[in-house]
Design a protein around this motif. Structure first.
Motif: not given
Length: 596
Positions: A487-503
């Motif tokens: 889940l950590q990898e998924y929500f870091y990688d699979q969101v826009p680069d500008s939204m990684r903290s949100i991921g």
């Protein structure tokens, strides 16, 4: 000929700069282009991992034994105490949605971590005061049946101050740590994949210490001493985190990340009557040479309606400067990423529900069993959660150093197996954990019902607490080693680069929402089964039927797994342009050749 030589020299110089400097939207602490050799990667992580380690010791030291404190010190019934634990843990994992947004959009990850950690420290100080100051203690007598109101107010205020600090601390710290590795550099990209494994390894070591050392001090010394220890430890690590400032790489906040998504939706609706071109190369995109920052995403065939936002009309000159009329393919693909995250998020909530049992009902289950290991040693009930920490401590290094290299050779995938496949295996193990928990609880209840005669009358036979080890072990491997890291990898990688903290906040919200759902499920089950005269979750655990509740969770897990596999099979991972190729940002396989 001379022109070709000049171009080759220019290209070689660019590659040399890329090797020495971290190009793109990253800066050092003075706002300059960071030097690759002196910033980021593991040297920066040495300052970032300890502060996460200290926060997790605090969290697990409190959360794992909180239900015991609420029932024995504050004299709440099991139902109320369980819901209060779930509400607090849920708040600590839902507040990051706000903190992650503020960190990405306006404040920046580093500043958000620093401010939030001070709020967290304030909560720990208040919690320590509620245990050590005589007028704030739960009771001024040795025996009392209810804690004082002033203690309840200060205690819960301190807990939710900690939850508020966690809101900015956790999502921004993990994304800030992952940002220390450059996605466009092959070696650093591989190290980033290991970063999430070792992040969870540190988390599990903290869980082990929190559920053993801290819980032991709470149960056999005092809660005041334990809280004081945690406060001092946290303060020292905040100072260490600040000292590491020159070694970090910083990502500048880029404004509200939801505005570009809204622009894509508005532009697509405005052009709803247009037909998408069969050749997606005709869609609008800013050439990489003209793009000031960020990475270009490749076009995908999913959600074709949104592609209409990138259709170039006849009045191109007027549209080009109006993002509400014309957006780039990259913006369209970023919107698709967010929309595709939603069903994965929903089907992952059951993971949080299962994890919630480890710090609530599993603990009460342990408290009702024989805790004596020998004549001189007795295990605190909350310390059984340490078994969930031991299994990832053993399995994560094995997975990262042995299994992943083997799988890379077999599958040709830099991760070994895809992210969603890793999560799916984790959910499967969680089903097994609930089944084992149900069988053990059935056995325990049978022993309770069978009264054994003693010299002093009768007593209930008690089952050894060691019988809980299998369910804790499976929960640790399934949840921590597989599902949570996935889940950590998924929500870091699979969101826009500008939204990684949100991921990362979305990942945490899976756990937080899972705790709230666990409380809601307990309320529903209690209401429905209570009508028959014997609730599955009664005030006393021996009169409850937790085995049936665990069987219910196993069935819900199995149904959820089927839906998750259906979505995973049809999922398309994010692909980015890198030097003439489109790279799957999740699997890191070359999927097709494209023009730069």
């Amino acid at each position: 000929m001379e022109q070709e030589i000049m171009e080759k020299r220019k290209e070689a110089k660019t590659e040399e700069n890329e090797e020495k400097l971290v190009l793109g939207e990253i800066v050092d602490y003075k706002g300059r282009v960071p030097c690759r050799a002196s910033t980021g990667v593991w040297k920066a992580s040495l300052f970032i991992l300890p502060i996460e380690f200290s926060e997790r010791i605090c969290h697990f030291g409190l959360s794992s034994n909180l239900i015991t404190y609420l029932t024995k010190v504050m004299h709440e019934d099991l139902n109320t105490a369980t819901k209060n634990v779930n509400y607090w843990v849920g708040a600590t994992t839902l507040m990051p949605l706000i903190g992650g947004f503020l960190g990405d959009a306006y404040i920046g990850g580093y500043r958000m971590v620093l401010v939030s950690s001070l709020v967290y420290l304030k909560g720990l100080c208040m919690l320590t005061m509620s245990q050590l100051i005589p007028s704030l203690k739960p009771c001024n007598k040795k025996i009392c049946h209810r804690s004082r109101k002033i203690h309840e107010v200060v205690f819960f205020l301190s807990l939710y101050s900690i939850a508020l600090g966690t809101g900015g601390y956790r999502p921004c710290l993990q994304s800030f740590g992952a940002d220390q590795f450059d996605d466009d550099h092959l070696e650093e990209r591989k190290k980033k994949m290991s970063f999430f494994n070792w992040w969870t390894f540190a988390l599990c070591v903290a869980m082990l210490l929190g559920t053993t050392l801290v819980v032991y001090v709470q149960d056999f010394v005092s809660w005041g001493v334990a809280c004081l220890m945690l406060t001092i430890f946290m303060a020292l690590n905040i100072i260490a985190f600040y000292v590491g400032k020159p070694f970090y790489r910083y990502k500048r906040p880029q404004g509200n990340p939801f505005v570009p998504i809204l622009q894509v939706l508005v532009a697509a609706i405005r052009k709803r009557n247009l037909c998408c071109p069969s050749n997606h190369a005709l869609l609008y995109e800013i050439p990489k040479s003209e793009k000031s920052q960020g990475r270009l995403l490749c076009h995908t065939s999913r959600l074709r309606f949104l592609d209409k936002a990138a259709i170039v009309e006849d009045n191109y000159t007027e549209q080009k400067d109006n993002p509400w009329r014309l957006t780039t393919v990259t913006r369209v693909e970023e919107t698709k990423l967010i929309l595709n995250v939603v069903p994965i998020w929903l089907t992952s909530l059951i993971i949080g529900v299962c994890i919630a049992q480890g710090s609530t009902l599993f603990v009460k289950q342990a408290a009702a069993m024989n805790l004596e290991i020998s004549n001189t040693f007795k295990i605190p009930p909350a310390s059984m959660a340490s078994v969930s920490a031991i299994s990832p401590i053993i399995s994560v290094p094995i997975y990262d150093k042995i299994i992943v290299p083997i799988l890379r050779k077999v599958t040709g995938n830099e991760r070994g197996i895809s992210i969603l496949r890793r999560i799916g295996i984790g959910i499967t193990l969680l089903i097994m954990a609930m089944v084992v928990a149900a069988l053990v609880e059935t056995k325990r209840l049978r022993m309770v019902e069978h009264e054994a005669l003693t010299l002093g009358g009768t007593r209930h036979e008690t089952m050894s607490v060691l019988w809980l080890i299998p369910q804790y072990l499976i929960l640790g491997i399934g949840a921590d080693s597989l599902a949570i890291i996935g889940l950590q990898e998924y929500f870091y990688d699979q969101v826009p680069d500008s939204m990684r903290s949100i991921g990362m906040a979305l990942y945490l919200s899976v756990l937080g929402t899972g705790f709230f759902l666990s409380s809601f499920l307990i309320m529903i089950v209690d209401h429905v089964t209570g009508k028959n005269g014997r609730s599955w979750i009664a005030k006393d655990i021996d009169s409850s039927r937790l085995d049936k509740f665990y069987w219910l969770l196993a069935v819900i897990n199995a149904l959820d797994l089927c839906l998750f596999l259906f979505l995973a099979k049809r999922y398309t991972y994010k692909t980015v342009h890198r030097k003439g190729t489109a790279i799957d940002d999740s699997n890191s396989d070359v999927v097709k050749t494209v023009a730069s």
